[in-house]
Design an enzyme around this catalytic site. Structure first.
Site, PDB file in Angstrom:
ATOM      1  N   SER A 244       0.847  -1.191   0.000  1.00 41.67           N
ATOM      2  CA  SER A 244       0.000   0.000   0.000  1.00 41.67           C
ATOM      3  C   SER A 244       0.881   1.238   0.000  1.00 41.67           C
ATOM      4  O   SER A 244       2.079   1.173   0.291  1.00 41.67           O
ATOM      5  CB  SER A 244      -0.919   0.001   1.215  1.00 41.67           C
ATOM      6  OG  SER A 244      -0.275   0.646   2.291  1.00 41.67           O
ATOM      7  N   LYS A 245       0.259   2.366  -0.310  1.00 42.90           N
ATOM      8  CA  LYS A 245       1.012   3.624  -0.409  1.00 42.90           C
ATOM      9  C   LYS A 245       1.714   3.960   0.903  1.00 42.90           C
ATOM     10  O   LYS A 245       2.688   4.696   0.922  1.00 42.90           O
ATOM     11  CB  LYS A 245       0.062   4.763  -0.801  1.00 42.90           C
ATOM     12  CG  LYS A 245      -0.424   4.647  -2.239  1.00 42.90           C
ATOM     13  CD  LYS A 245      -0.389   6.006  -2.928  1.00 42.90           C
ATOM     14  CE  LYS A 245      -0.386   5.869  -4.428  1.00 42.90           C
ATOM     15  NZ  LYS A 245      -1.712   5.588  -4.994  1.00 42.90           N
ATOM     16  N   ARG A 246       1.182   3.434   2.000  1.00 39.15           N
ATOM     17  CA  ARG A 246       1.757   3.783   3.300  1.00 39.15           C
ATOM     18  C   ARG A 246       2.987   2.942   3.648  1.00 39.15           C
ATOM     19  O   ARG A 246       3.741   3.290   4.538  1.00 39.15           O
ATOM     20  CB  ARG A 246       0.699   3.658   4.401  1.00 39.15           C
ATOM     21  CG  ARG A 246      -0.050   4.961   4.619  1.00 39.15           C
ATOM     22  CD  ARG A 246      -1.326   4.742   5.365  1.00 39.15           C
ATOM     23  NE  ARG A 246      -2.322   4.123   4.496  1.00 39.15           N
ATOM     24  CZ  ARG A 246      -3.079   3.096   4.835  1.00 39.15           C
ATOM     25  NH1 ARG A 246      -2.949   2.536   5.996  1.00 39.15           N
ATOM     26  NH2 ARG A 246      -3.973   2.613   3.990  1.00 39.15           N
TER      27      ARG A 246
END
Ligand code: GLU
Length: 482
Positions: A244-246
């Protein structure tokens, strides 16, 4: 076989994502391996979600990785005229049609389908409008989208990785390829560009597999032959979820900042979904180019393993010369205020020796800063646990005497230091460890590090002796304060 032409087509709606970086690397390796061309195309048709800063960042990241491109960057936002000619061709072929249904009308139908628990699919209201009816609506100023008329039967393509892929056309609605404001959509512009740019092989993430059926339908509708498709497996994290982007690993543009070498990143990411014929893992970039083969791409998800990437980086650090590493580490030391730029430049030889000493165990470039700081600055604090264990009152005198003997050495090198320390241990009937540990702590402030005699030899006589005496003083003061 004609020349291989592949491309990377990032959308500048974010930084270079790890998945896009892996796709870029795979395409680049394939182009270099086959002597083909690698093309950069920026998919910025979605103006609201694209920005110049992101384009710049993506381009910089690709450059940092060393993935030089042979053509481009092409910008889709500058090719609208071309797309329009293809929209006209598509309409003229009868394989697409204008649809004047309003969003509100479609919404009503969608809701009705939901109510009846049936899958919604556009009901082709506008398919059978006569040319005159179409013209009347256009003249009346009614906006329209362009839809592909999906034929009966099935859509098939041969995936280099996944084999024969088939989808029943009844499961594909007449999809929109051009919005009512005239802007064409992703699946359409990709086909036009890949065709115009002579792309022979489309290598991309398997999250595009559904799009591929629509793209194949567009090739067929335009009577063009489709390129080969090879879909790469999904990259997942340790929890088996899509990165994920995180995630720390998500932005390939951060890897440089995190202390990774581009060669190590190329090596590690190339292996996410591809395996060479043997079990070897560590490759230089030119070895990868040599070994790369589309046949080695696997179908199963590839797990991004940070520990493994660190290991790869450590191996690539070992392949660098001390000078090359010094060039990379010096700015980090300056940034961390370990030493000044000028200071490092005047002590370049020394910096290289420090790096040579640490490089066997470094994983990221930051390790040189963290573990090398004491070579440039005497420790101001000592590891707490280490001090409790090794800074004992009896070591005050031992450190002092040992410092005196070190100071008096003819040659301040590994062998002499070792012989001196061993001799002193024997005289006192103690183990060498009882001298090595306090000495290391005195000099570095740490309990771990490179081989101690090498470390002292690099640090030099003056600094070593001064630090041993300072530590002796520190222990004495501590003991008397109790
Ligand atoms: N712009 C798409 C992406 O970033 C590329 C799709 C393609 O390679 O066709 O995922």
């Amino acid at each position: 076989m004609s020349e291989i032409r592949v491309r990377i087509a990032p959308s500048p709606s974010g930084f270079l994502h790890v998945g896009t970086a892996r796709t870029a690397i795979t395409n680049w390796l394939y182009a270099r391996h086959t002597g083909g061309k690698f093309i950069l195309r920026i998919e910025d048709t979605d103006a609201e979600r694209s920005s110049d800063d992101m384009v710049q960042s993506i381009v910089d990241s690709l450059k940092w990785l060393g993935l030089e491109w042979d053509e481009g960057p092409y910008f889709q936002s500058q090719r609208n005229e071309l797309y329009q000619t293809y929209i006209e061709k598509l309409l003229a072929s009868g394989n697409a049609y204008r649809c004047f249904c309003t969003p509100e009308e479609l919404q009503v139908k969608r809701e009705a389908a939901q109510k009846n628990k049936t899958d919604y699919k556009y009901d082709r209201t506008c398919l059978n409008l006569t040319p005159d009816e179409v013209q009347q609506k256009i003249d009346a100023g009614m906006p329209s989208v362009v839809r592909v008329k999906v034929p009966e039967g099935e859509t098939v393509y041969e995936d280099v990785v996944y084999g024969r892929m088939v989808k029943q056309n009844k499961d594909i609605e007449d999809f929109v390829v051009c919005r009512k404001d005239g802007r064409p959509l992703y699946n359409f512009v990709v086909v036009v560009d890949d065709h115009e740019m002579g792309i022979t092989d489309i290598i991309r993430g398997n999250d595009h597999q559904t799009n591929t059926f629509k793209q194949v339908l567009i090739y067929e509708a335009l009577d063009l032959s489709a390129p080969r498709f090879a879909h790469l497996p999904l990259i997942i994290d340790e929890r088996k979820k899509k990165i994920s982007k995180r995630d720390k690993a998500a932005n390939a543009s951060d890897y440089g900042q995190q202390g990774f070498l581009p060669e190590a990143v190329v090596n590690y990411l190339s292996m996410l979904g591809w395996s060479p014929k043997d079990d070897r893992e560590i490759f230089s970039v030119s070895e990868l180019v040599e070994a790369f083969d589309l046949k080695g791409i696997n179908k199963s998800n590839a797990m991004f393993d940070q520990v493994k990437m660190n290991h790869f980086n450590g191996e690539h650090i070992k392949m660098k010369t001390d000078h090359e590493l010094a060039v990379m580490v010096a700015p980090l030391m300056v940034q961390a205020e370990v030493y000044t730029k000028y200071g490092l430049e005047t002590r370049w030889q020394y910096l290289m020796e420090v790096i040579g000493l640490l490089k066997g165990r470094a994983n990221v470039l930051g390790d040189f800063v963290e573990r090398g700081e004491y070579f440039f600055r005497a420790p101001t604090v000592y590891d707490e646990k280490g001090a409790a264990k090794h800074f004992l009152p009896e070591n005050v005198e031992r450190l002092q005497v040992l410092a005196d003997r070190f100071e008096a050495l003819d040659k301040f090198d590994h062998d002499n230091l070792e012989a001196t320390l061993k001799g002193f241990a024997e005289e006192n009937d103690i183990k060498t460890g009882q001298l090595i540990h306090p000495t290391r702590l005195a000099v570095s402030g740490m309990t771990k590090g490179p081989g101690m005699y090498e470390m002292l030899a690099v640090l030099g006589r003056e600094e070593t002796v001064a630090r041993m005496r300072a530590a002796a003083e520190y222990i004495r003061e501590k003991a008397s304060a109790k």
